[in-house]
Design a protein around this motif. Structure first.
Motif, short mmCIF file in Angstrom:
data_model
loop_
_atom_site.label_atom_id
_atom_site.label_comp_id
_atom_site.label_asym_id
_atom_site.label_seq_id
_atom_site.Cartn_x
_atom_site.Cartn_y
_atom_site.Cartn_z
N ILE A 219 14.20 -53.04 26.92
CA ILE A 219 13.14 -52.04 27.10
C ILE A 219 12.45 -51.90 25.74
CG2 ILE A 219 12.61 -49.63 27.77
CD1 ILE A 219 13.99 -51.02 30.07
N TRP A 220 11.23 -52.43 25.64
CA TRP A 220 10.49 -52.39 24.37
C TRP A 220 9.54 -51.19 24.38
CZ3 TRP A 220 10.53 -56.29 20.40
CH2 TRP A 220 11.42 -57.35 20.67
N THR A 221 9.63 -50.38 23.30
CA THR A 221 8.79 -49.19 23.27
C THR A 221 8.24 -48.96 21.87
OG1 THR A 221 8.78 -46.84 23.84
CG2 THR A 221 10.89 -47.73 23.10
N ASP A 222 7.97 -47.71 21.50
CA ASP A 222 7.29 -47.45 20.23
C ASP A 222 8.21 -46.80 19.21
OD1 ASP A 222 7.63 -45.06 21.48
OD2 ASP A 222 5.55 -44.40 21.32
N ILE A 223 9.52 -46.95 19.39
CA ILE A 223 10.48 -46.31 18.48
C ILE A 223 11.71 -47.22 18.42
CG2 ILE A 223 11.49 -44.89 20.36
CD1 ILE A 223 11.55 -42.55 18.32
N PHE A 226 17.23 -45.42 20.81
CA PHE A 226 17.58 -44.08 21.26
C PHE A 226 17.91 -43.21 20.06
CE2 PHE A 226 18.63 -42.86 25.70
CZ PHE A 226 18.64 -41.50 25.48
N HIS A 227 17.24 -42.08 19.92
CA HIS A 227 17.52 -41.19 18.80
C HIS A 227 18.48 -40.08 19.22
CE1 HIS A 227 14.26 -42.14 15.65
NE2 HIS A 227 14.55 -43.23 16.36
N ASN A 228 19.10 -39.45 18.20
CA ASN A 228 20.12 -38.44 18.52
C ASN A 228 19.53 -37.10 18.93
OD1 ASN A 228 19.27 -37.64 16.03
ND2 ASN A 228 21.26 -37.88 15.01
N PRO A 231 12.55 -36.79 19.19
CA PRO A 231 11.69 -36.85 18.00
C PRO A 231 10.36 -36.14 18.17
CG PRO A 231 11.81 -39.00 19.06
CD PRO A 231 12.75 -38.11 19.80
N ARG A 232 10.02 -35.77 19.41
CA ARG A 232 8.77 -35.05 19.61
C ARG A 232 8.90 -33.59 19.17
NH1 ARG A 232 8.13 -36.14 25.78
NH2 ARG A 232 10.36 -35.76 25.55
N TYR A 233 10.13 -33.09 19.09
CA TYR A 233 10.32 -31.68 18.75
C TYR A 233 11.12 -31.45 17.49
CZ TYR A 233 8.98 -31.55 23.61
OH TYR A 233 8.31 -31.75 24.78
P1 ADP Z 1 6.92 -46.22 26.92
O1 ADP Z 1 5.47 -45.96 27.09
O2 ADP Z 1 7.22 -47.40 26.05
O3 ADP Z 1 7.70 -46.23 28.20
P2 ADP Z 1 7.83 -43.53 26.45
O4 ADP Z 1 6.78 -42.62 25.87
O5 ADP Z 1 8.10 -43.40 27.90
O6 ADP Z 1 7.45 -45.01 26.04
O7 ADP Z 1 9.22 -43.36 25.65
C1 ADP Z 1 9.26 -43.44 24.25
C2 ADP Z 1 9.11 -42.06 23.63
O8 ADP Z 1 10.21 -41.25 24.06
C3 ADP Z 1 9.24 -42.04 22.13
O9 ADP Z 1 8.01 -42.31 21.51
C4 ADP Z 1 9.72 -40.60 21.86
O10 ADP Z 1 8.66 -39.75 21.53
C5 ADP Z 1 10.28 -40.14 23.19
N1 ADP Z 1 11.68 -39.72 23.12
C6 ADP Z 1 12.19 -38.58 23.67
N2 ADP Z 1 13.51 -38.47 23.44
C7 ADP Z 1 13.87 -39.59 22.74
C8 ADP Z 1 15.09 -40.05 22.19
N3 ADP Z 1 16.22 -39.37 22.34
N4 ADP Z 1 15.08 -41.20 21.51
C9 ADP Z 1 13.95 -41.91 21.35
N5 ADP Z 1 12.75 -41.52 21.85
C10 ADP Z 1 12.71 -40.37 22.54
#
Ligand code: ADP
Ligand code: ASP
Ligand code: MG
Length: 441
Positions: A219-223, A226-228, A231-233
């Motif tokens: 699953i390729w995304t923008d981060i 998985f963060h602990n 990161p949005r809050y």
């Molecule tokens: P995509 O469009 O690639 O499916 P999403 O926006 O659905 O991406 O998911 C990635 C986003 O999820 C990250 O940019 C981040 O803001 C948010 N996010 C929320 N909780 C987490 C988490 N625990 N770890 C990483 N990202 C998280």
């Protein structure tokens, strides 16, 4: 044909011509793979806005929005392709999708048309990438998701149908082509166009990977994984390198937006590793989700909004046998899943994330006791291995949250998670306090 890998790219990974071009080196290696794409970021939101305008009868504004989006895609095409030939066929492809939306918008509108419009984003992004690979001289084939992805009458994936039909599609192609398909969209039991709910492309990738028994679902995304914490809050969240299926499933279900809530189940059932990777930093190893993982006392925190709580105070003793059955049957009748439950001698509190039948459920429950409901609640879920704590409990959580009013606590249902309910207005502070106390730097 044996497919070894699924590579799913989310909205931001295909969010601009530059980003789409940067996928080419990632997907053209020799390994046999299926590439699953979401819509370009923002597109599904715009399409949903358009369907709301159409439901409201505002055809003029809806058509204006469709035209505005068409112009955005014309620009994408101009920047994406080098040759006049591909700029021209790209434009024609875009026009055929937008003409069909304009056509839908001009006719009587209902759910079927709504879902057709909402699914256009994935059809367009996959067509854009397909043409880009062809322009650059690669072998590439589109496999229409509508030919194999299907949900049953309960909205659950129809695994047998998916596998049969996907394998039939694969027989049409050779293993040297890059195979591309749409995430999110599917057919329902009536054969109509439908979708796997918001963020559903992750689910598509995991379903395909599971029926084909691939070696890895990516699953390729923008981060960087998985963060602990969210990161949005919360600032200074950190990437977790290993998670178990159970931990990831719990976090995804309880709001970690990085993964669709159902996307881990098919992978877990078939023991297929899921790797979360960052398209902006492909060299980073990301997060690996498998059947085992490192034991850490506190691993991650997630929050799920939009929760409603229903409290029932029984006129008699709650634990008289048969009472809980009657309560649960009402939720079954309205096909409404329950997230959290806590009980006392005379009352029970239940949370749901789908408020569609909240009023009807409350009315039916009032025959069993006094009912109160509250909306705008948030579940906070803390995942870790609490058995590692000497005390056998998780005291740091309550110390961290001693300023947050907690309305429900659910502990002991699983070895790896603890859930709390609070007003959504306290969410951000609660997440911040948990990071500060559970994951100090
Ligand atoms: P995509 O469009 O690639 O499916 P999403 O926006 O659905 O991406 O998911 C990635 C986003 O999820 C990250 O940019 C981040 O803001 C948010 N996010 C929320 N909780 C987490 C988490 N625990 N770890 C990483 N990202 C998280
Ligand atoms: N494009 C869809 C959405 O925005 C599916 C996805 O991104 O996974 O929800
Ligand atoms: Mg997503």
């Amino acid at each position: 044909m044996k497919i070894t890998k699924i590579m799913k790219f989310g909205g931001t990974s295909v969010g601009s011509p530059e980003r789409i071009k940067s996928l080419v080196p990632l997907i053209t290696g020799s390994e046999s793979k299926i590439v699953v794409l979401s819509a370009m970021s923002g597109t599904t939101n715009s399409l949903i806005e358009i369907t709301k305008l159409l439901y409201g009868g505002d055809k003029k504004t809806a058509s204006d929005r469709i035209e505005a989006l068409r112009a955005v895609y014309h620009k994408v095409v101009d920047e994406l392709y080098e040759t006049d030939e591909y700029k021209k066929t790209g434009r024609e492809m875009i026009d055929s999708h937008f003409n069909s939306m304009i056509n839908i918008a001009s006719r009587p509108f209902a759910r079927l048309q709504e879902r057709a419009i909402v699914g256009e984003g994935e059809l367009i992004s996959t067509a854009l990438l397909h043409k880009l690979l062809l322009e650059k001289g690669f072998r590439a084939k589109l496999i229409p998701a509508m030919n194999f992805m299907r949900i049953d009458k309960d909205g659950e994936p129809d695994y047998y149908y998916i596998e049969e039909n996907l394998r039939r599609e694969l027989r049409k192609h050779d293993s040297k082509s890059v195979l591309i398909t749409q995430g999110f969209i599917c057919r329902n039991v009536k054969g109509e166009i439908d979708n796997l709910k918001r963020g559903g492309s992750d689910f598509t990738a995991s379903l395909i990977g599971s029926v084909l028994k691939v070696e890895e679902i990516q699953i390729w995304t923008d981060i960087n994984g998985f963060h602990n914490n969210d990161p949005r809050y919360v600032e200074n969240t950190e990437v977790i390198r290993e998670l178990s299926f159970d931990e990831a499933a719990e976090l995804a279900y309880f709001g970690a937006k990085i993964l669709h809530p159902s996307s881990i189940t098919p992978a877990r059932d078939n023991n297929i590793p899921v790797r979360l990777k960052n398209t902006l930093h492909p060299e980073d190893e990301g997060t690996l989700i498998t059947s085992s993982s490192e034991l850490i006392d506190y691993k991650a925190v997630a929050a799920k909004d939009g929760i409603s709580v229903i409290r029932i105070r029984s006129y008699r003793m709650l634990m008289a046998y048969g009472f809980l059955r009657k309560v649960f049957e009402i939720f079954v009748a309205y096909k409404t899943p329950i997230d959290m439950i806590t009980t006392s001698e005379v009352s029970i509190s239940i949370t749901i994330d789908n408020p569609q039948y909240l009023r009807e459920i409350a009315t039916d429950l009032s025959e069993l006791g006094k009912v109160e409901t509250e909306e705008d609640q948030t579940i906070i879920c803390i995942v870790g291995d609490f058995r590692m704590k000497k005390t056998g409990s998780a005291p740091e959580i309550f110390e961290a949250l001693n300023t947050i009013p907690l309305k429900m606590i659910s502990y002991g249902g699983s070895d790896i998670s603890l859930s709390l309910l609070t007003d959504t207005s306290h969410k951000k502070e609660a997440l911040r306090l948990l990071s500060k106390h559970l994951f100090p730097h």
